[in-house]
Design an enzyme around this catalytic site. Structure first.
Site, PDB file in Angstrom:
ATOM      1  N   ALA A 159      27.926  20.038  20.765  1.00  0.00           N
ATOM      2  CA  ALA A 159      27.057  20.181  19.591  1.00  0.00           C
ATOM      3  C   ALA A 159      26.116  18.985  19.469  1.00  0.00           C
ATOM      4  O   ALA A 159      24.926  19.147  19.185  1.00  0.00           O
ATOM      5  CB  ALA A 159      27.904  20.320  18.321  1.00  0.00           C
ATOM      6  N   TYR A 160      26.650  17.809  19.705  1.00  0.00           N
ATOM      7  CA  TYR A 160      25.819  16.601  19.632  1.00  0.00           C
ATOM      8  C   TYR A 160      24.712  16.657  20.680  1.00  0.00           C
ATOM      9  O   TYR A 160      23.540  16.414  20.379  1.00  0.00           O
ATOM     10  CB  TYR A 160      26.689  15.368  19.844  1.00  0.00           C
ATOM     11  CG  TYR A 160      25.944  14.066  19.768  1.00  0.00           C
ATOM     12  CD1 TYR A 160      25.642  13.489  18.538  1.00  0.00           C
ATOM     13  CD2 TYR A 160      25.538  13.404  20.923  1.00  0.00           C
ATOM     14  CE1 TYR A 160      24.958  12.286  18.457  1.00  0.00           C
ATOM     15  CE2 TYR A 160      24.848  12.203  20.858  1.00  0.00           C
ATOM     16  CZ  TYR A 160      24.563  11.650  19.625  1.00  0.00           C
ATOM     17  OH  TYR A 160      23.876  10.452  19.553  1.00  0.00           O
ATOM     18  N   SER A 161      25.085  16.987  21.907  1.00  0.00           N
ATOM     19  CA  SER A 161      24.098  17.043  22.984  1.00  0.00           C
ATOM     20  C   SER A 161      23.033  18.089  22.697  1.00  0.00           C
ATOM     21  O   SER A 161      21.830  17.852  22.879  1.00  0.00           O
ATOM     22  CB  SER A 161      24.790  17.339  24.318  1.00  0.00           C
ATOM     23  OG  SER A 161      25.737  16.335  24.644  1.00  0.00           O
ATOM     24  N   SER A 163      22.161  19.299  19.771  1.00  0.00           N
ATOM     25  CA  SER A 163      21.342  18.917  18.617  1.00  0.00           C
ATOM     26  C   SER A 163      20.287  17.890  19.016  1.00  0.00           C
ATOM     27  O   SER A 163      19.137  17.952  18.560  1.00  0.00           O
ATOM     28  CB  SER A 163      22.223  18.364  17.497  1.00  0.00           C
ATOM     29  OG  SER A 163      22.796  17.106  17.822  1.00  0.00           O
ATOM     30  N   LYS A 164      20.650  16.948  19.864  1.00  0.00           N
ATOM     31  CA  LYS A 164      19.696  15.918  20.261  1.00  0.00           C
ATOM     32  C   LYS A 164      18.636  16.466  21.219  1.00  0.00           C
ATOM     33  O   LYS A 164      17.482  16.024  21.194  1.00  0.00           O
ATOM     34  CB  LYS A 164      20.440  14.730  20.878  1.00  0.00           C
ATOM     35  CG  LYS A 164      21.340  13.985  19.888  1.00  0.00           C
ATOM     36  CD  LYS A 164      20.554  13.456  18.702  1.00  0.00           C
ATOM     37  CE  LYS A 164      21.408  12.578  17.799  1.00  0.00           C
ATOM     38  NZ  LYS A 164      20.648  12.008  16.663  1.00  0.00           N
TER      39      LYS A 164
END
Length: 253
Positions: A159-161, A163-164
């Site tokens: 999710a972090y990857s 989103s970025k």
């Protein structure tokens, strides 16, 4: 002492997630260049403390409570800044969370959504709220803090990857949309930066991440802030829709 380069005298800057870490470093750097900085953070007490600390240094800053995941909160905060200052020249979207470190098949809907809401939708909410006044005045600088994870994809951080990566693409799209109005929208993709959050990791984890950086060390908040300062300045007049890596050479694309 005010930095004579990339002067921001008379300008108003909003920095999200500015109570600590990279956001606090960017806020202080912009204030030292002459900007009046709205220290925006979900933690209003921490934002007040950060702003008060900057004022004690002779800088100009004030706190603003803001939940970037809630469009209404962002709009209210931006309205408050405009009511106090009249204009917003600079926006730095730094607020974000890492999320749970789990493989994709163990991530719940809420695990995914909370990261997307803050890291991706939060940037959109903030940009959308300030762009009308920037377009009206035919000037603005937006700096969105992405991550190297958005380019290379970090395992157990889907999710972090994602989103970025979205932040990078959003910055490119908005940069094209607003270029005719002397508005520059750019992103920064840091690698591992030395902030207190690293204290939560083991020495082995930090060594592993550092071993992948050709420079052979973690980055500093000040090094990220220096790049943000340029992108937030009038000198950044022909640079838009770009993503600047602050990675010590780990990524070169």
């Amino acid at each position: 002492m005010r930095n004579r380069f990339f002067d921001l005298s008379g300008q108003t800057a909003v920095v999200t997630g500015a109570a600590r870490g990279i956001g606090a470093g960017i806020a202080r750097r912009l204030a030292r260049a002459g900007a009046v900085v709205a220290v925006a953070d979900l933690n209003e007490a921490a934002a007040s403390a950060a702003a008060e600390g900057m004022c004690r240094e002779g800088l100009e800053a004030f706190p603003v409570g803001m939940d970037v995941a809630e469009a209404g909160s962002v709009e209210s905060a931006v309205a408050a800044v405009l009511g106090r200052r009249g204009r917003i020249h600079v926006l730095v979207c730094n607020a974000g969370i890492a999320g749970k470190a789990l493989p994709a098949w163990e991530q719940s809907d809420s695990d995914w959504q909370s990261v997307i809401d803050i890291n991706l939708s939060g940037v959109f909410h903030c940009c959308r709220a300030v762009l009308p006044t920037m377009v009206e005045h035919n000037y603005g600088r937006i700096v969105n803090i992405a991550s190297l994870a958005g380019k290379v994809g970090n395992p157990n951080m889907v999710a972090y990857s994602a989103s970025k990566a979205g932040v990078i693409a959003m910055s490119k799209s908005m940069g094209k949309e607003t270029a005719a109005h002397d508005i520059c929208v750019n992103a920064i993709s840091p690698a591992v930066i030395r902030t207190p959050i690293l204290d939560q990791l083991t020495d082995d984890q930090v060594r592993y991440m550092t071993s992948r950086i050709p420079r052979g060390r973690t980055g500093t908040v000040e090094e990220v802030a220096a790049v943000a300062h340029f992108l937030a300045s009038p000198d950044c007049s022909f640079v838009t829709g770009q993503c600047y890596d602050v990675s010590g050479g780990r990524a070169t694309y």
